[in-house]
Design an enzyme around this catalytic site. Structure first.
Site, short mmCIF file in Angstrom:
data_model
loop_
_atom_site.label_atom_id
_atom_site.label_comp_id
_atom_site.label_asym_id
_atom_site.label_seq_id
_atom_site.Cartn_x
_atom_site.Cartn_y
_atom_site.Cartn_z
NE ARG A 24 -3.50 0.24 0.04
CZ ARG A 24 -4.52 0.24 -0.95
NH1 ARG A 24 -4.67 1.39 -1.55
NH2 ARG A 24 -5.19 -0.80 -1.22
CG LEU B 109 -6.81 -7.50 6.43
CD1 LEU B 109 -8.17 -7.81 6.22
CD2 LEU B 109 -5.76 -8.70 6.04
CG HIS B 110 -6.14 -0.27 2.89
ND1 HIS B 110 -5.57 1.03 3.15
CD2 HIS B 110 -7.11 -0.44 1.94
CE1 HIS B 110 -6.16 1.60 1.79
NE2 HIS B 110 -6.80 0.88 1.33
CB CYS B 111 -0.95 -2.13 5.81
SG CYS B 111 -1.46 -0.86 6.85
CG MET B 112 -1.84 -6.88 3.22
SD MET B 112 -1.92 -8.46 4.07
CE MET B 112 -1.50 -9.52 3.17
#
Length: 363
Positions: A108, A354-357
């Site tokens: 991300r 989850l959003h970070c990856m």
């Protein structure tokens, strides 16, 4: 500083936005999701062995509905990843492996940020990445957008600002867009002198470079991010668009919690903001889980770090009573998508979920 008479940003001539490019919203159809296979043991000390299984479960869900572009350091890592994915019955026909070295897996922030024009033509904005102005090992991650542009044969733009002009640092987790000219971010991340990304750039210069390269007409500035966030204020743990005029924002009811005052301030601030038409947003509060602490460290556990895939929304869960409440709230906000909880107590030890990856590539 280019602004209209009603104080909206306007792009400078020659910029991507002036050519009609804008960053699409995450809920718009994806061609693919970009990920990087976990390999840095130091990111999950004492827990690394379980991370590949959490990661594989995420890929399993994504690969049912869209292509997964998976970065691996080399052929040996690809072989290892394939072996694990096969055990988990992942649809490997939907997984494309790319031999691209990474320092960490937080795509991300280090990966390409895609933009698109009204004709559906896609390009890449390649922002400088310096590991959140905190860590020294970032040179491989900084080259990921170049690699993606090469793989996809897409034109890329490298945003600059300041005097003299220099590459601008901007992580994908520090922003969230509605695909219609609005962007959410925090002062703590983009304007603070702590972990300072772009020394010398003013608020107005930061706004203009986002306008020029992401098609932003108005910046919605929140204050501080959540406790435990080592990025110093990423908005994707705090507040997210779920449609063009709805924003879900983390809220804490326990007055003794470190998050209480900051989140209360942000909720009030958001309720006072207006969209491009001068109307208020629909603001939906999302609970926080109880504090997640490991080895004495508060971790950035937040349901706001969900990822919107083509047919589903993947949501981090933490074995907490509020898991069910958060999942139900998001189910109401995304009635046409399946809401899937992903157990993230181990994953968040890496200081992201989850959003970070993930990084979406628009169709």
């Amino acid at each position: 500083m280019a602004r209209t008479s009603n104080n909206l940003l306007t792009p400078n001539p020659g910029s991507p936005a002036a050519a009609g490019y804008i960053m699409p919203a995450e809920w718009e159809t994806h061609a693919a999701t970009w990920l990087a296979w976990p390999h840095n043991i130091e990111d999950w000390p004492g827990k690394f062995s379980v991370i590949q299984w959490v990661y594989t479960d995420i890929i399993r869900h994504l690969a049912k509905d869209e292509i997964v572009n998976l970065l691996v350091n080399d052929a040996a890592m690809e072989t290892k990843a394939r072996r694990v994915l096969v055990k988990h019955h992942v649809n490997l026909d939907a997984v494309k492996f790319h031999h691209v070295k990474t320092d960490r897996i937080w795509t991300r922030d280090s990966g390409p940020i895609f933009i698109q024009n009204s004709d559906g033509k896609t390009a890449i904005t390649n922002w400088h990445f310096n590991a959140w102005a905190k860590y020294d090992n970032w040179t491989n991650d900084d080259l990921v957008p170049d690699a993606a542009a090469g793989v996809l044969r897409l034109k890329q733009y490298k945003p600059t600002a300041g005097k003299p002009k220099r590459r601008v640092v901007l992580e994908g987790g520090s922003i969230d867009v509605n695909g219609a000219g609005l962007i959410l971010t925090t002062e703590e991340c983009l304007l603070s002198e702590v972990q300072q990304r772009n020394p010398g750039l003013s608020r107005e210069e930061v706004e203009q470079v986002m306008c020029d390269n992401l098609g932003v007409r108005k910046v919605l500035w929140l204050k501080n991010g959540i406790a435990g966030d080592d990025t110093h204020g990423h908005v994707d743990d705090l507040a997210r668009f779920t449609d063009k005029n709805t924003i879900v924002i983390a809220s804490e009811q326990d007055k003794s919690d470190a998050n209480y005052e900051n989140l209360r301030e942000n909720v009030e601030l958001l309720r006072s903001m207006k969209n491009l038409q001068g109307r208020p947003f629909r603001v939906v509060e999302l609970p926080m889980p109880a504090p997640v602490v490991f080895e004495g460290q508060r971790l950035p556990a937040s349901y706001a770090n969900f990822y919107i895939a083509n047919k589903k929304v993947l949501v981090p869960t933490f074995n907490d009573p509020n898991d069910r409440i958060a999942l139900n709230i998001l189910a109401d906000l995304f009635p046409k998508r399946q809401i899937i909880g992903i157990h993230s107590l181990d994953l968040v030890w890496g200081l992201g979920t989850l959003h970070c990856m993930t990084q979406q590539q628009p169709a």
